[in-house]
Design an enzyme around this catalytic site. Structure first.
Site, PDB file in Angstrom:
ATOM      1  N   LYS A 103     -68.985 -19.573 -29.914  1.00 36.67           N
ATOM      2  CA  LYS A 103     -67.898 -19.719 -30.841  1.00 36.67           C
ATOM      3  C   LYS A 103     -66.963 -18.289 -31.027  1.00 36.67           C
ATOM      4  O   LYS A 103     -65.825 -18.821 -30.947  1.00 36.67           O
ATOM      5  CB  LYS A 103     -68.564 -20.140 -32.369  1.00 36.67           C
ATOM      6  CG  LYS A 103     -67.675 -20.346 -33.406  1.00 36.67           C
ATOM      7  CD  LYS A 103     -68.155 -20.580 -34.631  1.00 36.67           C
ATOM      8  CE  LYS A 103     -67.522 -20.696 -35.888  1.00 36.67           C
ATOM      9  NZ  LYS A 103     -66.544 -19.534 -36.262  1.00 36.67           N
ATOM     10  N   GLU A 104     -67.576 -17.324 -30.991  1.00 38.00           N
ATOM     11  CA  GLU A 104     -66.790 -16.123 -31.029  1.00 38.00           C
ATOM     12  C   GLU A 104     -66.277 -15.726 -29.713  1.00 38.00           C
ATOM     13  O   GLU A 104     -65.054 -15.340 -29.661  1.00 38.00           O
ATOM     14  CB  GLU A 104     -68.142 -15.050 -31.208  1.00 38.00           C
ATOM     15  CG  GLU A 104     -68.699 -14.982 -32.575  1.00 38.00           C
ATOM     16  CD  GLU A 104     -69.892 -14.074 -32.805  1.00 38.00           C
ATOM     17  OE1 GLU A 104     -70.236 -13.731 -34.062  1.00 38.00           O
ATOM     18  OE2 GLU A 104     -70.339 -13.713 -31.806  1.00 38.00           O
ATOM     19  N   ASN A 136     -71.315 -15.059 -29.128  1.00 36.35           N
ATOM     20  CA  ASN A 136     -71.862 -16.463 -29.059  1.00 36.35           C
ATOM     21  C   ASN A 136     -70.589 -17.104 -28.468  1.00 36.35           C
ATOM     22  O   ASN A 136     -69.450 -16.712 -28.359  1.00 36.35           O
ATOM     23  CB  ASN A 136     -72.635 -16.854 -29.957  1.00 36.35           C
ATOM     24  CG  ASN A 136     -71.711 -16.878 -31.448  1.00 36.35           C
ATOM     25  OD1 ASN A 136     -70.535 -17.132 -31.369  1.00 36.35           O
ATOM     26  ND2 ASN A 136     -72.166 -17.013 -32.443  1.00 36.35           N
ATOM     27  N   ASP A 170     -78.488 -10.596 -33.860  1.00 35.14           N
ATOM     28  CA  ASP A 170     -78.841  -9.217 -34.131  1.00 35.14           C
ATOM     29  C   ASP A 170     -80.195  -9.103 -33.033  1.00 35.14           C
ATOM     30  O   ASP A 170     -80.228  -7.877 -32.952  1.00 35.14           O
ATOM     31  CB  ASP A 170     -79.592  -9.148 -35.744  1.00 35.14           C
ATOM     32  CG  ASP A 170     -78.332  -9.231 -36.670  1.00 35.14           C
ATOM     33  OD1 ASP A 170     -77.150  -9.098 -36.256  1.00 35.14           O
ATOM     34  OD2 ASP A 170     -78.415  -9.612 -37.794  1.00 35.14           O
TER      35      ASP A 170
END
Length: 335
Positions: A208-209, A206, A276
């Protein structure tokens, strides 16, 4: 990207095989109410009315695949304890095939969330975040050698609990290089382990990651493109899918082709487990023969289904068919 093509891709999902290797967790919920403060300390006293347990971590990825009609094999580790027994039962209930290595030297990873009046009061984690021991690794790789050729797509579901480690990745990628037909490897990253994922086929962070991997905030179109290029520089992955919540997804098919897929969420109640759902749907669609763009478009529809529900939900084929019929034809654009 016509609706007819999307419906055909949905119909093709059923029965295809995906292997998930990663960290299995027990998501345990204690749900009740609060009507007083403890006399022992300034904390609320929760009167528990009910308890429930669900598959978490890699288990939720596998549950998403079976919900979409796929054949999921979950390869993971758990403790030799009652929580590990419960995880096996939950996998059976969800029609997930498993190879769970029961390690007497570690507890089953368990996250207990205590909830009162729809608010989480506290979370209690029971876990041991260390790589698998030598004996357990030997069992794991002996099993993989026997079965890996049956699976066209493998998901590495890394939650930082020890199944995915430097030693695992070195041995795993060497194993794949020896295969006559190499399976696709998809990774839902744990940011502290980014440098383990070099050369994988698809990474699905995402924003943020992605920002944590790139070394700067990723918030808009310009920074998503910069962040994607930084991840290619760092990891030399083949493709990259950055999920942007309400802003949709950015699919990098290599460095030179970037497509933006708009969000298909009709309403958003809870984003728990959406990542997921995304990687599970992409993997199953690729296993069925879909092109990467089509697979990511299906994943965006599936994510739109689960964020409209509370908790770690899953999407089914009827869910996807319904949401595709209700929404206009997607307008995928080039960046």
């Amino acid at each position: 990207m016509t609706l007819a093509n999307i419906h055909a891709a949905i119909d093709a999902l059923k029965g295809h095989k995906v292997m998930i290797i990663g960290d299995l967790m027990l998501d345990h919920y204690m749900i009740g109410s609060v009507d007083r403060i403890s006399p022992e300390a300034p904390v609320p006293v929760v009167r528990v009315d009910r308890e429930t347990s669900l598959l978490g971590g890699a288990g939720n990825v596998a549950r998403n695949i079976t919900s979409l009609g796929g054949d999921a094999l979950l390869v993971t580790a758990a403790g030799k304890d009652p929580d590990g027994d419960l995880l096996e039962e939950l996998c059976n209930e969800s029609r997930i095939r498993t190879k769970i290595i029961r390690d007497p030297n570690r507890p089953t990873t368990k996250k207990t969330r205590i909830i009162a009046s729809n608010q989480q009061v506290v979370r209690v984690d029971q876990e041991l975040n260390v790589p698998l021991g030598e004996d357990e690794s030997l069992v794991l790789f002996n099993f993989l050698e026997e079965i890996i050729d049956e699976f066209p797509v493998i998901i590495l579901s890394d939650y930082g609990k020890g199944v995915i480690s430097r030693s695992f990745m070195d041995r795993f990628m060497a194993m794949l290089d020896q295969r006559e037909k190499r399976p696709l490897v998809l990774v839902d990253p744990k940011t502290v382990n980014y440098d383990l994922y070099k050369g994988v086929d698809l990474l699905t962070p995402n924003t943020k990651e992605a920002g944590e991997g790139a070394g700067f905030p990723v918030t808009d179109k310009e920074s998503v493109i910069r962040g994607g290029n930084a991840l290619f520089d760092r990891l030399d992955c083949h493709n990259l899918l950055i999920t942007m919540g309400g802003d949709g997804m950015a699919l990098f098919e290599g460095r030179d082709t970037i497509r933006h897929i708009p969000t298909f969420a009709r309403k958003v109640f809870d984003v728990t487990g959406a990542g997921d759902t995304v990687i599970a749907t992409v993997a199953l669609a690729l296993a069925s023969g879909a092109q990467l763009l089509t697979a990511c478009t299906l994943a965006n529809y599936a994510a739109g289904v689960v964020v409209a529900q509370v908790g770690a939900a899953t999407a089914s084929i009827p869910d996807l068919t319904e949401v595709v019929d209700e929404l206009p034809e997607p307008r995928v654009t080039s960046w």
